[in-house]
Each structure stands twice: as structure tokens, then as C-alpha cells.
Design a protein around this motif. Structure first.
Motif, PDB file in Angstrom:
ATOM      1  N   LEU A 239       0.831  -1.209   0.000  1.00 34.67           N
ATOM      2  CA  LEU A 239       0.000   0.000   0.000  1.00 34.67           C
ATOM      3  C   LEU A 239       0.865   1.259   0.000  1.00 34.67           C
ATOM      4  O   LEU A 239       0.566   2.236  -0.697  1.00 34.67           O
ATOM      5  N   PHE A 240       1.961   1.231   0.765  1.00 31.09           N
ATOM      6  CA  PHE A 240       2.869   2.385   0.842  1.00 31.09           C
ATOM      7  C   PHE A 240       3.462   2.713  -0.524  1.00 31.09           C
ATOM      8  O   PHE A 240       3.445   3.875  -0.955  1.00 31.09           O
ATOM      9  N   PHE A 241       3.990   1.697  -1.210  1.00 32.86           N
ATOM     10  CA  PHE A 241       4.625   1.942  -2.511  1.00 32.86           C
ATOM     11  C   PHE A 241       3.597   2.274  -3.594  1.00 32.86           C
ATOM     12  O   PHE A 241       3.884   3.071  -4.492  1.00 32.86           O
ATOM     13  N   LEU A 242       2.408   1.689  -3.504  1.00 32.07           N
ATOM     14  CA  LEU A 242       1.367   2.007  -4.487  1.00 32.07           C
ATOM     15  C   LEU A 242       0.916   3.458  -4.336  1.00 32.07           C
ATOM     16  O   LEU A 242       0.817   4.189  -5.337  1.00 32.07           O
ATOM     17  N   ILE A 243       0.644   3.879  -3.106  1.00 29.33           N
ATOM     18  CA  ILE A 243       0.236   5.270  -2.872  1.00 29.33           C
ATOM     19  C   ILE A 243       1.370   6.218  -3.229  1.00 29.33           C
ATOM     20  O   ILE A 243       1.153   7.281  -3.828  1.00 29.33           O
ATOM     21  N   GLY A 244       2.606   5.819  -2.885  1.00 26.73           N
ATOM     22  CA  GLY A 244       3.759   6.639  -3.228  1.00 26.73           C
ATOM     23  C   GLY A 244       3.918   6.811  -4.733  1.00 26.73           C
ATOM     24  O   GLY A 244       4.275   7.893  -5.213  1.00 26.73           O
ATOM     25  N   THR A 245       3.642   5.755  -5.482  1.00 28.18           N
ATOM     26  CA  THR A 245       3.721   5.823  -6.948  1.00 28.18           C
ATOM     27  C   THR A 245       2.676   6.784  -7.497  1.00 28.18           C
ATOM     28  O   THR A 245       2.962   7.597  -8.390  1.00 28.18           O
ATOM     29  N   ILE A 246       1.459   6.695  -6.968  1.00 34.49           N
ATOM     30  CA  ILE A 246       0.378   7.583  -7.423  1.00 34.49           C
ATOM     31  C   ILE A 246       0.709   9.034  -7.119  1.00 34.49           C
ATOM     32  O   ILE A 246       0.575   9.923  -7.983  1.00 34.49           O
ATOM     33  N   LEU A 247       1.162   9.317  -5.876  1.00 34.84           N
ATOM     34  CA  LEU A 247       1.483  10.689  -5.478  1.00 34.84           C
ATOM     35  C   LEU A 247       2.628  11.257  -6.314  1.00 34.84           C
ATOM     36  O   LEU A 247       2.579  12.414  -6.723  1.00 34.84           O
ATOM     37  N   HIS A 248       3.646  10.423  -6.570  1.00 32.10           N
ATOM     38  CA  HIS A 248       4.778  10.917  -7.359  1.00 32.10           C
ATOM     39  C   HIS A 248       4.350  11.184  -8.808  1.00 32.10           C
ATOM     40  O   HIS A 248       4.729  12.214  -9.379  1.00 32.10           O
ATOM     41  N   PHE A 249       3.570  10.281  -9.378  1.00 33.47           N
ATOM     42  CA  PHE A 249       3.155  10.449 -10.774  1.00 33.47           C
ATOM     43  C   PHE A 249       2.236  11.657 -10.934  1.00 33.47           C
ATOM     44  O   PHE A 249       2.244  12.314 -11.985  1.00 33.47           O
ATOM     45  N   ASN A 250       1.454  11.974  -9.897  1.00 35.00           N
ATOM     46  CA  ASN A 250       0.567  13.154  -9.959  1.00 35.00           C
ATOM     47  C   ASN A 250       1.367  14.440 -10.077  1.00 35.00           C
ATOM     48  O   ASN A 250       0.899  15.428 -10.645  1.00 35.00           O
ATOM     49  N   LYS A 251       2.601  14.433  -9.541  1.00 29.94           N
ATOM     50  CA  LYS A 251       3.441  15.644  -9.559  1.00 29.94           C
ATOM     51  C   LYS A 251       4.493  15.604 -10.670  1.00 29.94           C
ATOM     52  O   LYS A 251       5.163  16.612 -10.921  1.00 29.94           O
ATOM     53  N   LYS A 252       4.616  14.477 -11.332  1.00 33.75           N
ATOM     54  CA  LYS A 252       5.701  14.291 -12.313  1.00 33.75           C
ATOM     55  C   LYS A 252       5.446  15.102 -13.583  1.00 33.75           C
ATOM     56  O   LYS A 252       4.335  15.104 -14.117  1.00 33.75           O
ATOM     57  N   ARG A 253       6.463  15.761 -14.069  1.00 36.43           N
ATOM     58  CA  ARG A 253       6.373  16.482 -15.339  1.00 36.43           C
ATOM     59  C   ARG A 253       6.627  15.506 -16.491  1.00 36.43           C
ATOM     60  O   ARG A 253       7.634  14.783 -16.493  1.00 36.43           O
ATOM     61  N   LEU A 254       5.727  15.514 -17.467  1.00 36.71           N
ATOM     62  CA  LEU A 254       5.849  14.589 -18.607  1.00 36.71           C
ATOM     63  C   LEU A 254       6.320  15.333 -19.853  1.00 36.71           C
ATOM     64  O   LEU A 254       6.157  16.511 -19.986  1.00 36.71           O
TER      65      LEU A 254
END
Length: 254
Positions: A239-254
Motif C-alpha cells: 500500500l505504501f509503494f502504491l500510494i507513493g507511486t500515485i502521489l509521485h506520478f501526480n506531480k511528475k512532469r511529462l
């Protein structure tokens, strides 16, 4: 059709076209057959390689030998192959920029991560069940399995550990936008767990116990309650890594 289902359909179609489904079925079916087969022929092979005149009194193989092969082959080969197959789930699209088009059309970033996570779980479940039930069927054909304890619990431990490694790979894959990044993070995590396992007290919570305990579970040497804490720690880490992935991708510049 909802955006989530539409993206899931896209992911499934692409995975089939890239032969992931075919490779998964073939590879993990072979591993499933290999486990009882190896247990069956190992005594004969050892006798054939002994010097002439030497006597080797080996016990007849049992269901336990077949499942010991399962807990040796599946984590070492199956889990490694699976992570390798799905190590580019995010990085490939990030490198090509194909996600930008979908995101500008209204697809939520969290939908991208959760869909890829679910797609990975679908394939991991397929791979695991194929190997498990082929091993189970052939083992039941050759030997009596009633001597084994906690067979399904032991298998569930490996299944959960596989989800943990996949989630870590997805996080690394997203964070570094590289297949090598995802693999490196996963390898470093496994090494860290092995280093932690040096300390005896860590056995009570270390998720690595989900790989090392199953052979002892099926023989009754380890009680089922002893695996509860590592199981909960692994679930929390997923759960920690899944939520962390979502939070990071929400802020990631593409």
C-alpha cells in the motif's frame, strides 16, 4: 465505457500483442511441470552419475520433494522472469510520451497507475495459479499430499511477496522513468531484506520470511501464526509503494 475500463482494455490488448500473455502461459506452465518432474527423476540421475560399484541409498521421493522444488524454482526463476517481463510497464510509455495524449484528453493520472497495477496483478495471479495448480495436480498424481501442512497458506506467502516486488518495481519504474531504474530499486530492496535478515530478531517481521518460511510451513516446523507479522508488513509496504507511486506520478512532469 468508463475511462478506467477503456484504459484497462488498452493495456490488456497491448500486453496480448506484445506476447506477454503467451510468454506467461508457456513459461509458468513449464515451471509448474518442472517441479514434480525434477523431484521424480533426481534420485535416478544421482544413481546414474555415481561411480560404478558405488551404492547410493536414496529415499523415495515424496510430495514434499515436489513442493520443495516449487519453493526453490518459483521464487528464483518465476518471480525473476515476471519482474523482467513487466519492468517496462511505465517507463516505455514515459519514454515515448504516449501517456501525454491520453492525459490531455482527461484521463486521470491515478487511473494510469491503478490500471497498470491491476494489470500486473492479473498477470501475476495467472502466472502463480498456473504454476501452483500444475504442480499440485502432478504431485497429487504421483504422491500422497496429506502429509503436508498449510499448503495453501505457504503458497499465499510467495504470492504476496511477488505483489510486493512488483509494486516496488512499478514505483521505481515510474520514479526513474526507466526499466533499469525499476529493476535496480527492486534488486536493492531484496539485498536490503537479506542484509536485515542477518539479525535474528528481524525474522519476526521481515517480509523475506514469506519466501523462506513456506518450506517449513508445509512440514509443520513453523506455525502459521509466526508468519502473520511479515504478512502484515508486506501488505503495508504494498500500500505504501502504491500510494507513493500515485502521489509521485501526480506531480511528475511529462
Amino acid at each position: 465505457m468508463s475511462p478506467w475500463l477503456g484504459f484497462l482494455k488498452k493495456e490488456w490488448t497491448e500486453s496480448v500483442k506484445s506476447y506477454k500473455l503467451l510468454l506467461t502461459v508457456l513459461i509458468f506452465s513449464v515451471i509448474g511441470i518442472l517441479n514434480p518432474f525434477t523431484a521424480k527423476i533426481t534420485p535416478m540421475l544421482m544413481e546414474n552419475f555415481m561411480p560404478e560399484g558405488a551404492v547410493l541409498n536414496l529415499p523415495e521421493p515424496t510430495a514434499l520433494d515436489s513442493w520443495l522444488q516449487f519453493y526453490k524454482n518459483f521464487p528464483q526463476m518465476g518471480l525473476f522472469i515476471f519482474i523482467l517481463l513487466f519492468s517496462t510497464m511505465m517507463s516505455k510509455e514515459l519514454e515515448k510520451g504516449t501517456l501525454v495524449i491520453l492525459l490531455t484528453k482527461g484521463l486521470r493520472r491515478s487511473t494510469v497507475i491503478t490500471t497498470k497495477f491491476i494489470m500486473g496483478i492479473i498477470y501475476w495471479t495467472l502466472a502463480f495459479l498456473l504454476t501452483f495448480f500444475i504442480t499440485y495436480s502432478y504431485t497429487a498424481f504421483y504422491w500422497d499430499q496429506s502429509i503436508l501442512e498449510h499448503l495453501f497458506l505457504a503458497a499465499g506467502c510467495v504470492y504476496v511477496f511477488g505483489i510486493l516486488l512488483f509494486t516496488i518495481t512499478l514505483w521505481g519504474n515510474t520514479y526513474f522513468a526507466s526499466a533499469y531504474g525499476g529493476l535496480l530499486v527492486t534488486v536493492m530492496t531484496v539485498i536490503a531484506l537479506f542484509v536485515i535478515a542477518i539479525f535474528p530478531d528481524s525474522a519476526t517481521w521481515n517480509p523475506l520470511q514469506l519466501l523462506s518460511a513456506p518450506p517449513q510451513l508445509i512440514t509443520g516446523a513453523v506455525a502459521s501464526k509466526e508468519i502473520l507479522t511479515p504478512f502484515l508488513v508486506a501488505t503495508g509496504a504494498i500500500l505504501f509503494f502504491l500510494i507513493g507511486t500515485i502521489l509521485h506520478f501526480n506531480k511528475k512532469r511529462l
